[in-house]
Design a protein around this motif. Structure first.
Motif, PDB file in Angstrom:
ATOM      1  N   HIS A  44       0.837  -1.212   0.000  1.00 30.24           N
ATOM      2  CA  HIS A  44       0.000   0.000   0.000  1.00 30.24           C
ATOM      3  C   HIS A  44       0.873   1.265   0.000  1.00 30.24           C
ATOM      4  CE1 HIS A  44      -3.661  -2.372   0.952  1.00 30.24           C
ATOM      5  NE2 HIS A  44      -2.763  -3.157   1.509  1.00 30.24           N
ATOM      6  N   GLU A  46       2.946   4.385  -2.215  1.00 30.60           N
ATOM      7  CA  GLU A  46       2.577   5.160  -3.399  1.00 30.60           C
ATOM      8  C   GLU A  46       3.731   5.623  -4.262  1.00 30.60           C
ATOM      9  OE1 GLU A  46      -0.097   8.248  -2.349  1.00 30.60           O
ATOM     10  OE2 GLU A  46      -1.575   6.832  -1.602  1.00 30.60           O
ATOM     11  N   GLU A  50       8.701   6.180  -0.851  1.00 24.24           N
ATOM     12  CA  GLU A  50       8.036   5.496   0.263  1.00 24.24           C
ATOM     13  C   GLU A  50       8.575   4.074   0.397  1.00 24.24           C
ATOM     14  OE1 GLU A  50       3.806   5.677   0.208  1.00 24.24           O
ATOM     15  OE2 GLU A  50       3.761   7.858   0.294  1.00 24.24           O
ATOM     16  N   HIS A  53      11.968   4.248   1.985  1.00 26.15           N
ATOM     17  CA  HIS A  53      11.822   4.432   3.436  1.00 26.15           C
ATOM     18  C   HIS A  53      11.440   3.121   4.110  1.00 26.15           C
ATOM     19  CE1 HIS A  53      11.010   9.002   2.871  1.00 26.15           C
ATOM     20  NE2 HIS A  53      12.288   8.734   2.986  1.00 26.15           N
ATOM     21  N   PHE A  57      13.647   1.663   7.056  1.00 26.64           N
ATOM     22  CA  PHE A  57      13.225   1.921   8.438  1.00 26.64           C
ATOM     23  C   PHE A  57      12.138   1.000   8.977  1.00 26.64           C
ATOM     24  CE2 PHE A  57      14.159   6.119   6.438  1.00 26.64           C
ATOM     25  CZ  PHE A  57      15.432   6.234   6.964  1.00 26.64           C
ATOM     26  N   HIS A  58      11.351   0.413   8.119  1.00 25.49           N
ATOM     27  CA  HIS A  58      10.196  -0.331   8.631  1.00 25.49           C
ATOM     28  C   HIS A  58      10.639  -1.598   9.358  1.00 25.49           C
ATOM     29  CE1 HIS A  58       6.348  -2.450   8.665  1.00 25.49           C
ATOM     30  NE2 HIS A  58       5.810  -1.246   8.571  1.00 25.49           N
ATOM     31  N   PRO A  59       9.950  -1.948  10.425  1.00 29.48           N
ATOM     32  CA  PRO A  59      10.330  -3.176  11.142  1.00 29.48           C
ATOM     33  C   PRO A  59      10.285  -4.419  10.239  1.00 29.48           C
ATOM     34  CG  PRO A  59       8.758  -1.892  12.427  1.00 29.48           C
ATOM     35  CD  PRO A  59       8.876  -1.209  11.115  1.00 29.48           C
TER      36      PRO A  59
ATOM     37  N   GLY B 510      -3.263  -7.671   7.584  1.00 32.99           N
ATOM     38  CA  GLY B 510      -3.409  -7.348   6.158  1.00 32.99           C
ATOM     39  C   GLY B 510      -4.785  -6.792   5.874  1.00 32.99           C
ATOM     40  N   VAL B 513      -5.176  -3.169   7.120  1.00 28.53           N
ATOM     41  CA  VAL B 513      -4.592  -2.180   6.207  1.00 28.53           C
ATOM     42  C   VAL B 513      -5.486  -1.994   4.990  1.00 28.53           C
ATOM     43  CG1 VAL B 513      -2.579  -1.634   4.786  1.00 28.53           C
ATOM     44  CG2 VAL B 513      -2.266  -2.737   7.007  1.00 28.53           C
ATOM     45  N   GLU B 514      -6.016  -3.097   4.505  1.00 27.39           N
ATOM     46  CA  GLU B 514      -6.909  -3.018   3.346  1.00 27.39           C
ATOM     47  C   GLU B 514      -8.156  -2.192   3.686  1.00 27.39           C
ATOM     48  OE1 GLU B 514      -6.907  -5.959   0.693  1.00 27.39           O
ATOM     49  OE2 GLU B 514      -8.421  -4.902  -0.488  1.00 27.39           O
ATOM     50  N   ASP B 517      -7.292   1.434   3.725  1.00 30.27           N
ATOM     51  CA  ASP B 517      -7.176   1.959   2.355  1.00 30.27           C
ATOM     52  C   ASP B 517      -8.552   2.196   1.743  1.00 30.27           C
ATOM     53  OD1 ASP B 517      -4.536   2.265   2.046  1.00 30.27           O
ATOM     54  OD2 ASP B 517      -4.292   0.806   0.443  1.00 30.27           O
ATOM     55  N   TYR B 543       1.428   2.930  11.859  1.00 33.51           N
ATOM     56  CA  TYR B 543       2.191   3.380  10.690  1.00 33.51           C
ATOM     57  C   TYR B 543       1.240   3.705   9.532  1.00 33.51           C
ATOM     58  CZ  TYR B 543       4.984   2.252   6.453  1.00 33.51           C
ATOM     59  OH  TYR B 543       5.574   2.239   5.219  1.00 33.51           O
ATOM     60  N   ARG B 547      -0.075   7.415   7.749  1.00 36.60           N
ATOM     61  CA  ARG B 547      -0.089   7.635   6.291  1.00 36.60           C
ATOM     62  C   ARG B 547      -1.486   8.024   5.821  1.00 36.60           C
ATOM     63  NH1 ARG B 547       3.300   5.443   2.991  1.00 36.60           N
ATOM     64  NH2 ARG B 547       1.664   4.462   1.800  1.00 36.60           N
ATOM     65  N   ARG B 551      -2.996  11.214   3.717  1.00 37.36           N
ATOM     66  CA  ARG B 551      -3.749  11.094   2.460  1.00 37.36           C
ATOM     67  C   ARG B 551      -5.117  11.753   2.558  1.00 37.36           C
ATOM     68  NH1 ARG B 551      -3.767   4.929   1.360  1.00 37.36           N
ATOM     69  NH2 ARG B 551      -5.034   5.470  -0.434  1.00 37.36           N
ATOM     70  N   HIS B 571      10.595   4.604  11.906  1.00 36.43           N
ATOM     71  CA  HIS B 571       9.796   4.434  10.674  1.00 36.43           C
ATOM     72  C   HIS B 571       8.511   5.248  10.736  1.00 36.43           C
ATOM     73  CE1 HIS B 571       7.779   1.420  13.161  1.00 36.43           C
ATOM     74  NE2 HIS B 571       6.840   1.314  12.260  1.00 36.43           N
ATOM     75  N   THR B 578       6.305  12.808   6.237  1.00 35.39           N
ATOM     76  CA  THR B 578       5.703  12.682   4.904  1.00 35.39           C
ATOM     77  C   THR B 578       4.238  13.124   4.954  1.00 35.39           C
ATOM     78  OG1 THR B 578       7.182  10.832   4.527  1.00 35.39           O
ATOM     79  CG2 THR B 578       5.392  11.092   2.967  1.00 35.39           C
TER      80      THR B 578
END
Lengths: 279, 676
Positions: A44, A46, A50, A53, A57-59, B510, B513-514, B517, B543, B547, B551, B571, B578
Motif C-alpha cells: 500500500h 505510493e 516510500e 523508506h 526503516f520499517h520493522p 493485512g 490495512v486493506e 485503504d 504506521y 499515512r 492522504r 519508521h 511525509t
C-alpha cells in the motif's frame, strides 16, 4: 510507470547496489520499476521514496528484502544452457585434473545457480561421461541469493520451460515423472550437488580461499556495475586455485578487466584460467 | 626519459583537493586528458563544477587530442544552462571547428535563446558548421528554423539528411511539401519519409498513397506505410482525404495478392512480421526513434491504411490483434473511426473460423453493430476467449435475456469467464441482478463463484444487493471477507462505513490495512476522528494510520502528528514528516523546517523532501542554505523546491546546482531551470 524523482531512483538503486551489488541504470530501471510495482501495491505504498523508506526503516524491512530478492534476481535458466561449456569441463578439464583427483574430488562452484538447472546439468554430463569408472570424483557447490530458488533447487522437480534445451531421451533417462508434466531429477545426479545461500556481493562466509578448480558464473556479471564486476572477479580469483577455470556467459568478457586470468579456448567455447603457480 | 605515470589511485586523489587549492584548475585540466576513463569521469564532474565555460570551450576545438576534446564537451554539457551564454557566443566564432562543436554542445543544452546564433550558423559557408547547426535546431525543436532548414533540403546530401531529420523533430506541417519532393530521390527518400511520419501532415496523404501504389517504390514500403499511417491518424474529420481516393487505393491493393505486392507487405505486417531494416534504421541516430520505428509503429500504420482503404481481406488479421488487451487499446479507436466501412462485414468477422478474430470483433465493434442475438450466440461459442468477449458486450448492452446463460457461465466456467459473467450480470437490470446474483451471495455458495460475484460488485455497486453484501462481510472469513469488504466499500451510507471501521480492529493485519485503504479511498466522514483516536495506540497499524491521515488531508491532524513525533519509532517519524508534507499549511511547514536541524541524517532528508513540497517564497534563504549542504539529497530537494517556487532570485542558486558533482542533483536543478 512509478512516480519517482531523480533522487528517488538514486536512493533506491544505491541501496540495491550496496545490498546486492546489482545495478539498475538505463533501461534496467524500467525493468526494476515493473518488478517493484506489485510490491508497492502489496504494501500500500505510493512511490519509490516510500518504498525506499520502508526498506530502510520499517520493522518488516528484512522480510521485504527477501521478497525483493525474489523479484529482482534473474531466474531465467534451463537445463544444458550453453552446453559447449559443460562439454569442455567433461572433455578437457576433467582429463587434465586426473592427477589432482587421485588426492581429492574436483571441486566446482556454480555461482548464482538459481533453481539448480546449471549445477544439475553439469552433474548429468559428468555422470553420463562414465568418468567415475576411471576414478574421477567431483563435488559441485551451488549458491544463490534467492532462498526460494534454492529451495526449488533442492526439491529438484522441474517442468516445461526448464526442458526447452533438453531432448526427450535425456529427460526420460535422467528424470522421473512425479506428476503429469513435473519431473524429479534422479538421485544419482543429485547426490554430488550441495546448495547454499550466498550474496556474491556481500561478505562471503563458508568458502575457503583457493578451494575451487572450476567456477561457473554465467549471465550474472551483466547485472553488476564496473566496481561490483571487479569485486566479484577478484573474489573468484581468490576462490579459484591457480590453474582453475572460470566460465562466464557468452556475452560476458574479462577482456581488459581480469588481470589475474588468461583466456583459454576450447573447440566451441572459451573460459578464463587463473594465472599463478600452485604453492 | 618518459615520465612514469602515477598510479590510478594517486591520480584520483590528486583531484580530491579543496575547491580553492591553487593547483586545482591545472590538475583538473590535466586529468581531462587522462587515459583512464575513471579519472576522466571524476575530472569531468570537477571541471563542470569549478572551471568556467570560457576555459572549457577552446578545448572542444582541440584537433590533436580527441580524449581531451570529448571530456571538455562532456563538462560543458554538464554545466548546461550555466554555460549556455558562452557557448552561444562560441557558435559565432570564426574558427569553424570551434563553431561546429559549439553548435553540438548547444544542441544538448540550448534553449529558445539559442535560436538566433544557430540560425545564423545555418547560413555559414562551412558544411560541417551548417550540419551541426541543423542537428542542433532539430534537437531543440526550434520552429523558427523551419524555413532555413527547408532551404538546406536543396544542398549537399549530408545537409539534406540533417535538415530532414531536424524538420521531422520540429514537426511543422509547412515542411511536408519540401520533404515529399525528396521521396523519389534514392539517397534521402527514407529519411524524408521518416520525417514525414513524425510531422504527420494530413495534406501529405494523397501523395504518400500515390507513392505506395507505385511498385517502383517497393523498397520504401515500410517508411511510406509509417508516414501515410501517421498522417491518416493525425487527420481530423475535415482534413481526411476524400473517401473515394482512399477506397481507390484500397482497390488497387486488393487487385494484387502476389508475393511482391503491397497486399502481401501489409498482410505480413498485420501477421506481426518484421520488416527488413532500411538505411535510417541502420544508422544510429542517438535518439529514441529506433524504438518507435519498431514493429508496433508499422503494424498500426498498416492497420489504419487497411481500414481507411477498406481492404476487407485484411480485416481478419487486424481484428485478431484485438483479442488481447494491448491490441484492443489501439484497434478499438480505429474500429470506431471506420465503423461505417466495417459494419457490412461485421457478420463475416463474428463468424470467422479463427476464434481470435471472432473475439477481437466482439471486443471492438460497437454493440449496436453486433446486436443482442449475436452476443447471446457467442456465449455458446467453443472458445473461452470469445465467451469472455461476449460477456463484456452483454454487460454493455444490458440484455437481460442473456442472464440465464451468464449465470450458467458463472457457475461452471474458468475463473476469467466467471468474473466476466459476474461483471456482465452486475450491469443488467435490477430484476436480473436479484434473480441471478442474490442467490449466489449466500454463504453456502461455492467460494470461486462467491469471489467472482464480490469482485464484480467491488467494481460496480448494485443497490439491490447491499443487504446481502453487508451480511456476508459480517460473517465471512479469509479471502471471502476481504472481497466482501471491497464490495462494501462501494456501498454508501453509515452501515457500510461502520463495517469498514470495525475491520480496522480485525485480527488479520493485512485486512486492517486493506480496510483502512478502502476507507481513505471512500472518503469516509467519521474516519478522521477515528484515526486521530487510533494514533494513541502504538501497534503495527499506526504506521498506516499516520499515512492515511496524510492522504485524507485533514488539517486537524497536524498537531497530534507533531506531538507524536518525538516519541514515535523511526519508521513512524519518517511517515509523520511525509504526512505533514501532504497536509501542508504553515504549522506543518514550520515543523519540517525545525526538523532540518535534527542530527539524524534520514530525518533531515525526509524533512527536506517535505519542505520541497510545501516551501513558500519566505523559505528561499533556507533552501539556498540546503543547496550548499554536504548531503546530496538535501541539495536535490532544494533544487526541487526552487524549481517549484520559480522566482528570479533562485536562478543563481540553481545555476550553481546544475554544476553539482552529484549527477542526480545536477539533473534535478537543470529540470528545475527548464520548468521556469
Amino acid at each position: 510507470m512509478i512516480e519517482a524523482t531523480e533522487a528517488d531512483w538514486k536512493l533506491l538503486t544505491d541501496l540495491l547496489a550496496e545490498r546486492f551489488g546489482l545495478t539498475f541504470s538505463g533501461p534496467r530501471q524500467e525493468i526494476l520499476a515493473a518488478r517493484l510495482r506489485p510490491r508497492l501495491e502489496a504494501l500500500h505504498l505510493e512511490g519509490l521514496r516510500e518504498y525506499y523508506h520502508y526498506l530502510c526503516f520499517h520493522p518488516g524491512r528484512e522480510e521485504e528484502f527477501c521478497e525483493l530478492t525474489r523479484r529482482i534476481t534473474n531466474n531465467e535458466t534451463y537445463f544444458f544452457r550453453e552446453g559447449a561449456q559443460l562439454d569442455a569441463i567433461v572433455q578437457h578439464v576433467l582429463p587434465e585434473s586426473a592427477q589432482l583427483m587421485r588426492e581429492r574430488p574436483l571441486r566446482i562452484l556454480s555461482a548464482a545457480c538459481s533453481s539448480g538447472e546449471e549445477p544439475y546439468s553439469l552433474s548429468v554430463r559428468l555422470v553420463d561421461s562414465g568418468s567415475e569408472l576411471l576414478g574421477a570424483k567431483w563435488e559441485i557447490d551451488a549458491c544463490d541469493l534467492n532462498p526460494a530458488r534454492l529451495e526449488a533447487a533442492r526439491r529438484a522437480i522441474y517442468e516445461g520451460f526448464s526442458f526447452r534445451n533438453c531432448d526427450e531421451e535425456t529427460r526420460r533417462r535422467c528424470f522421473q515423472e512425479v506428476e503429469p508434466g513435473r519431473f524429479l531429477l534422479r538421485e544419482r545426479y543429485r547426490r554430488a550437488v550441495r546448495f547454499f545461500h550466498a550474496n556474491l556481493a556481500g561478505p562471503f562466509a563458508g568458502i575457503g580461499w583457493g578451494s575451487y578448480d572450476v567456477i561457473l558464473c554465467r549471465n550474472l556479471l551483466i547485472y553488476f556495475d564496473p566496481e561490483g564486476f571487479d569485486r566479484l572477479i577478484s573474489r573468484f580469483a581468490q576462490l579459484l586455485r591457480p590453474g582453475g577455470y572460470l566460465f562466464l556467459g557468452h556475452s560476458e568478457s574479462l577482456f581488459d578487466r581480469g588481470p589475474g586470468f588468461e583466456p583459454v579456448y576450447f573447440s566451441d567455447c572459451m573460459a578464463y584460467r587463473r594465472i599463478g603457480s600452485e604453492s | 626519459m618518459t615520465p612514469v605515470p602515477l598510479p590510478l589511485a594517486s591520480r584520483l586523489a590528486a583531484l580530491d583537493r579543496p575547491e580553492d587549492h591553487p593547483e586545482r584548475a591545472r590538475l583538473i585540466l590535466h586529468a581531462l586528458g587522462d587515459p583512464s576513463p575513471q579519472v576522466r569521469e571524476v575530472a569531468i564532474a570537477w571541471a563542470a563544477r569549478v572551471l568556467e565555460p570560457d576555459v572549457l570551450i577552446p578545448l572542444v576545438a582541440n584537433g590533436s587530442d580527441a580524449m581531451l576534446r570529448n571530456a571538455a564537451f562532456a563538462a560543458l554539457e554538464r554545466q548546461g544552462p550555466y554555460a549556455m551564454e558562452a557557448v552561444e557566443q562560441a557558435v559565432t566564432a570564426a574558427d569553424a571547428d570551434l563553431a561546429m562543436f559549439a553548435c553540438q554542445v548547444l544542441g544538448s543544452i540550448g534553449a529558445d535563446s539559442s535560436v538566433a546564433p544557430l540560425i545564423a550558423a545555418l547560413d555559414r559557408s562551412e558544411v560541417n558548421v551548417v550540419q551541426a547547426a541543423a542537428e542542433a535546431v532539430g534537437r531543440l525543436r526550434l520552429r523558427e528554423a523551419v524555413a532555413p532548414l527547408v532551404g538546406l533540403l536543396q544542398r549537399e546530401p549530408w545537409l539534406q539528411l540533417a535538415a530532414a531529420d531536424a524538420l521531422g523533430a520540429i514537426g511543422d506541417p509547412l515542411a511536408a511539401d519540401a520533404l515529399l519532393a525528396l521521396v523519389p530521390d534514392t539517397m534521402v527518400a527514407e529519411p524524408a519519409l521518416e520525417a514525414l511520419a513524425r510531422i504527420a501532415a494530413s495534406t501529405a496523404v494523397p501523395h504518400l498513397l500515390g507513392f505506395l501504389a507505385d511498385p517502383r517504390n517497393a523498397r520504401l514500403r515500410g517508411p511510406l506505410v509509417r508516414a501515410a499511417g501517421a498522417s491518416l491518424t493525425a487527420a481530423s474529420e475535415g482534413t481526411t482525404p476524400p473517401a473515394h481516393d482512399l477506397l481507390a487505393f484500397g482497390r488497387s491493393v486488393e487487385a494484387d495478392h502476389g508475393e511482391a505486392g503491397l497486399w502481401r507487405f501489409l498482410a505480413d505486417r498485420l501477421a506481426g512480421g518484421d520488416e527488413p531494416p532500411g538505411l535510417v534504421s541502420i544508422l544510429d541516430t542517438g535518439d529514441d526513434r529506433g524504438q518507435s520505428r519498431a514493429g508496433g509503429e508499422t503494424l498500426r500504420a498498416a492497420a489504419i491504411l487497411v481500414l481507411a482503404g477498406g481492404i476487407a481481406t485484411l480485416f481478419p488479421p487486424l481484428f485478431k490483434w484485438a483479442e488481447a488487451r494491448d491490441g484492443r487499446a489501439w484497434v478499438e479507436p480505429l474500429a470506431r473511426r471506420y465503423v461505417e466501412c466495417l459494419a457490412p462485414l461485421a457478420e463475416s468477422l463474428l463468424t470467422h473460423s479463427d476464434p481470435g478474430v471472432r473475439a477481437g470483433a466482439l471486443w471492438v465493434l460497437p454493440p449496436t453493430v453486433i446486436g443482442a442475438a449475436r452476443f447471446r450466440a457467442a456465449l455458446e461459442d467453443s472458445a473461452p476467449g470469445v465467451r469472455v468477449a461476449a460477456c463484456r458486450g452483454i454487460g454493455a448492452t444490458g440484455d437481460a435475456g442473456a442472464a440465464r446463460s451468464l449465470a450458467a457461465l458463472l457457475d461452471s466456467a474458468s475463473p476469467e469467464e466467471r468474473l466476466a459473467a459476474a461483471e456482465a450480470l452486475t450491469r443488467l437490470p435490477q430484476e436480473a441482478q436479484l434473480a441471478y446474483l442474490a442467490p449466489r451471495l449466500e454463504p453456502s455458495t461455492d467460494e470461486t463463484v462467491l469471489l467472482a460475484v464480490l469482485g464484480a460488485l467491488a467494481l460496480l455497486h448494485c443497490p439491490g444487493l447491499d443487504e446481502r453484501v453487508l451480511h456476508l462481510a459480517g460473517i465471512a472469513t479469509g479471502q471471502v471477507r476481504r472481497s466482501a469488504l471491497r464490495a462494501v466499500a462501494a456501498i454508501s451510507g453509515p452501515r457500510a462505513e461502520v463495517m469498514l471501521l470495525r475491520a480496522l480492529a480485525d485480527r488479520d493485519p493485512g485486512l486492517q490495512v486493506e480496510a483502512l485503504d478502502l476507507l481513505v479511498l471512500r472518503g469516509s466522514d467519521r474516519l478522521g476522528a477515528t484515526l486521530l483516536a487510533m494514533l494513541g495506540v502504538a501497534d503495527s497499524l499506526r504506521y498506516h494510520v499516520i499515512r492515511a491521515l496524510g492522504r485524507l488531508g485533514r488539517a486537524d491532524a497536524v498537531a497530534p502528528l507533531k506531538s507524536l513525533f518525538s516519541s514515535a519509532p523511526l519508521h513512524e517519524r519518517v511517515e509523520i514528516l511525509t504526512a505533514l508534507a501532504r497536509l501542508g499549511g504553515d504549522p506543518a511547514r514550520q515543523f519540517l523546517r525545525q526538523c532540518l536541524d535534527q542530527s539524524q541524517p534520514e530525518i533531515r532528508r525526509v524533512a527536506a523532501q517535505g519542505l520541497a513540497a510545501v516551501a513558500e517564497p519566505e523559505d528561499l534563504d533556507l533552501l539556498a542554505r540546503l543547496a550548499r549542504d554536504k548531503d546530496w539529497v538535501l541539495r536535490s530537494e532544494a533544487a526541487q523546491a526552487l524549481g517549484r517556487l520559480g522566482p528570479g532570485p533562485a536562478r543563481p542558486v540553481l545555476l550553481d546546482l546544475v554544476r553539482d558533482l552529484e549527477p542526480a542533483v545536477a539533473r534535478t536543478a537543470r529540470a528545475a531551470l527548464a520548468e521556469r
